[in-house]
Motif scaffolding. Structure first.
Motif, PDB file in Angstrom:
ATOM      1  N   THR A  69       0.834  -1.209   0.000  1.00 59.19           N
ATOM      2  CA  THR A  69       0.000   0.000   0.000  1.00 59.19           C
ATOM      3  C   THR A  69       0.864   1.252   0.000  1.00 59.19           C
ATOM      4  O   THR A  69       0.578   2.223  -0.723  1.00 59.19           O
ATOM      5  CB  THR A  69      -0.951   0.009   1.206  1.00 59.19           C
ATOM      6  N   SER A  70       1.917   1.234   0.811  1.00 54.05           N
ATOM      7  CA  SER A  70       2.776   2.424   0.897  1.00 54.05           C
ATOM      8  C   SER A  70       3.385   2.762  -0.458  1.00 54.05           C
ATOM      9  O   SER A  70       3.511   3.937  -0.813  1.00 54.05           O
ATOM     10  CB  SER A  70       3.878   2.214   1.939  1.00 54.05           C
ATOM     11  N   LEU A  72       2.028   1.795  -3.456  1.00 54.21           N
ATOM     12  CA  LEU A  72       0.943   2.107  -4.383  1.00 54.21           C
ATOM     13  C   LEU A  72       0.439   3.541  -4.236  1.00 54.21           C
ATOM     14  O   LEU A  72       0.012   4.158  -5.221  1.00 54.21           O
ATOM     15  CB  LEU A  72      -0.216   1.132  -4.173  1.00 54.21           C
ATOM     16  N   VAL A  73       0.480   4.087  -3.037  1.00 58.60           N
ATOM     17  CA  VAL A  73      -0.048   5.445  -2.814  1.00 58.60           C
ATOM     18  C   VAL A  73       1.049   6.493  -2.807  1.00 58.60           C
ATOM     19  O   VAL A  73       0.757   7.696  -2.693  1.00 58.60           O
ATOM     20  CB  VAL A  73      -0.863   5.517  -1.508  1.00 58.60           C
ATOM     21  N   ASP A  74       2.295   6.085  -2.931  1.00 55.04           N
ATOM     22  CA  ASP A  74       3.425   7.024  -2.945  1.00 55.04           C
ATOM     23  C   ASP A  74       3.597   7.575  -4.355  1.00 55.04           C
ATOM     24  O   ASP A  74       4.013   6.864  -5.271  1.00 55.04           O
ATOM     25  CB  ASP A  74       4.694   6.296  -2.496  1.00 55.04           C
ATOM     26  N   ASP A  75       3.307   8.853  -4.544  1.00 54.60           N
ATOM     27  CA  ASP A  75       3.345   9.427  -5.890  1.00 54.60           C
ATOM     28  C   ASP A  75       4.750   9.637  -6.429  1.00 54.60           C
ATOM     29  O   ASP A  75       4.917  10.023  -7.589  1.00 54.60           O
ATOM     30  CB  ASP A  75       2.576  10.756  -5.911  1.00 54.60           C
ATOM     31  N   GLN A 100      -8.641   4.088  -1.578  1.00 57.45           N
ATOM     32  CA  GLN A 100      -7.457   4.903  -1.301  1.00 57.45           C
ATOM     33  C   GLN A 100      -6.438   4.783  -2.427  1.00 57.45           C
ATOM     34  O   GLN A 100      -5.874   5.790  -2.878  1.00 57.45           O
ATOM     35  CB  GLN A 100      -6.811   4.450   0.014  1.00 57.45           C
ATOM     36  N   ILE A 101      -6.205   3.576  -2.893  1.00 60.17           N
ATOM     37  CA  ILE A 101      -5.220   3.356  -3.955  1.00 60.17           C
ATOM     38  C   ILE A 101      -5.626   4.077  -5.233  1.00 60.17           C
ATOM     39  O   ILE A 101      -4.790   4.695  -5.914  1.00 60.17           O
ATOM     40  CB  ILE A 101      -5.057   1.846  -4.207  1.00 60.17           C
ATOM     41  N   LYS A 103      -7.030   6.786  -5.693  1.00 64.21           N
ATOM     42  CA  LYS A 103      -6.841   8.229  -5.632  1.00 64.21           C
ATOM     43  C   LYS A 103      -5.391   8.636  -5.898  1.00 64.21           C
ATOM     44  O   LYS A 103      -5.106   9.809  -6.123  1.00 64.21           O
ATOM     45  CB  LYS A 103      -7.280   8.757  -4.265  1.00 64.21           C
ATOM     46  N   ALA A 104      -4.482   7.673  -5.843  1.00 61.44           N
ATOM     47  CA  ALA A 104      -3.064   7.965  -6.028  1.00 61.44           C
ATOM     48  C   ALA A 104      -2.714   8.035  -7.509  1.00 61.44           C
ATOM     49  O   ALA A 104      -3.517   7.695  -8.386  1.00 61.44           O
ATOM     50  CB  ALA A 104      -2.224   6.893  -5.342  1.00 61.44           C
ATOM     51  N   LYS A 105      -1.500   8.495  -7.784  1.00 60.19           N
ATOM     52  CA  LYS A 105      -0.997   8.510  -9.157  1.00 60.19           C
ATOM     53  C   LYS A 105      -0.792   7.081  -9.633  1.00 60.19           C
ATOM     54  O   LYS A 105      -0.174   6.275  -8.929  1.00 60.19           O
ATOM     55  CB  LYS A 105       0.346   9.247  -9.202  1.00 60.19           C
ATOM     56  N   CYS A 126      -9.352  -0.082  -9.734  1.00 56.76           N
ATOM     57  CA  CYS A 126      -8.807   1.279  -9.701  1.00 56.76           C
ATOM     58  C   CYS A 126      -8.714   1.931 -11.074  1.00 56.76           C
ATOM     59  O   CYS A 126      -8.363   3.107 -11.175  1.00 56.76           O
ATOM     60  CB  CYS A 126      -7.413   1.260  -9.061  1.00 56.76           C
TER      61      CYS A 126
END
Length: 341
Positions: A69-70, A72-75, A100-101, A103-105, A126
């Motif tokens: 997760t960290s 996947l959501v780290d742009d 949540q995922i 919404k990330a880049k 997603c």
């Protein structure tokens, strides 16, 4: 469809094993593949869930889910490359927050086998394009076959690219523990085939989605991988479902495909693209792979191409989940054009 940015020099690539990890005898191979990424200008970010393996996983569920997760959501991350597949990545699905995922880049998630448990679901949930392709541990700089050697180049594409069926494929390869520099042992001639009436002239188009049948047979039709909803989202394009068998015996293969047929999965596809089957010898069954496919898919009204370059008898095509594609068979030679725009 949201396509991740093309990989290029300076892109940050996270390495984490959310399924099976890499035990010590294979570290030399892993280190060489990581160094090969760096030599191409990529920045490697190594996760903690990587260099150990116990009970088929690199770490407890909570650790694997948290680290994945960290990334996947780290742009700042552009791609996530697990070292290889495994057995039970399915345990992650109930604990990942796909809202949540999403919404990330978008970033590339790559690999095949058990990795497709996540790549297919990430694309479905997603709306990110993901890559079913050679695993990191196969991306050694000495590997020369064009499909494997160009994997990163395909992930660096901005518009369209075309791949062609291989000349030869591997049945048995060397152990990475015994030879960290092992390449593919390409000994058998490749022949794509069709189950259709015109067995030497088959063509279909649609958006790609698929992976390893051993795991996807349990997911297709579930809330995690709702093919009907995906087809409705892209109703003007349709779907190409691609599947590959890792360990299913011929009779288990029949049961898996019949299960998909009974759930109406094939009603939502324009065509099926099926990979080469691992050797039937160890199953001790007289039924052949082609007989099993013909039995299970009898009466199916969509075209089927099989023995394609997908799965556990490499080399592997780089198939972009979510991409518009055209698959063509002429004689026993295949091609696939993918559009990433």
């Amino acid at each position: 469809m949201k396509y991740p940015a093309p990989l290029k020099s300076g892109s940050r690539v996270a390495i984490t094993a959310f399924s099976s990890g890499v035990s010590e005898p294979y570290h030399a191979r892993l280190d060489q593949c990581l160094e090969d990424l760096r030599s191409q200008g990529l920045e490697v970010v190594e996760g903690k869930c990587l260099r150990s393996d116990k009970n088929y996983v690199s770490a407890p569920l909570e650790q694997r889910a948290s680290e994945l997760t960290s990334f996947l959501v780290d742009d700042s991350i552009d791609a996530i490359m697990p070292p290889w597949g495994g057995e039970i990545a399915m345990d992650l699905l109930s604990v990942l927050d796909f809202t949540q995922i999403a919404k990330a880049k978008p970033k590339w998630l790559t690999g095949f086998s058990d990795i497709s448990t996540l790549t297919s679901v990430i694309t479905s949930q997603c709306n990110w394009a993901t890559a079913h392709c050679a695993n990191l541990m196969q991306l050694h700089s000495l590997q020369q076959d064009s499909l494997t050697a160009n994997t990163l180049a395909y992930l660096g594409s901005r518009e369209t690219f075309t791949q062609y069926s291989s000349e030869k494929y591997q049945v048995r390869g060397e152990s990475y523990a015994e030879n960290p520099d092992a390449g593919l042992n390409l000994t058998e001639s490749t022949h794509w085939k069709s189950l259709g009436r015109d067995q030497e002239n088959t063509e279909f188009s649609g958006r790609l989605l698929g992976g390893c049948l051993d795991t996807l047979c349990h997911l297709l039709g579930s809330d995690y991988l709702d093919l009907k909803a995906f087809q409705e989202r892209y109703s003007q394009d349709g779907i190409i479902l691609f599947l590959e068998n890792a360990e299913l015996s011929p009779t288990a293969l029949i049961r898996a495909l019949l299960g998909l047929k009974y759930r109406g999965i094939f009603n939502h596809v324009n065509g099926l693209l099926i990979g080469r089957n691992p050797s039937d010898e160890h199953h001790g069954q007289s039924l052949t792979y082609q007989q099993a496919l013909s039995y299970a898919l009898n009466g199916l009204e969509v075209p089927v191409i099989y023995d394609a370059d997908i799965g556990h008898l490499p080399p592997n095509l780089t198939l972009i989940n979510g991409a518009l594609a055209n698959v063509r068979l002429r004689g026993d030679e295949g091609s696939i054009l993918q559009n990433l725009t």
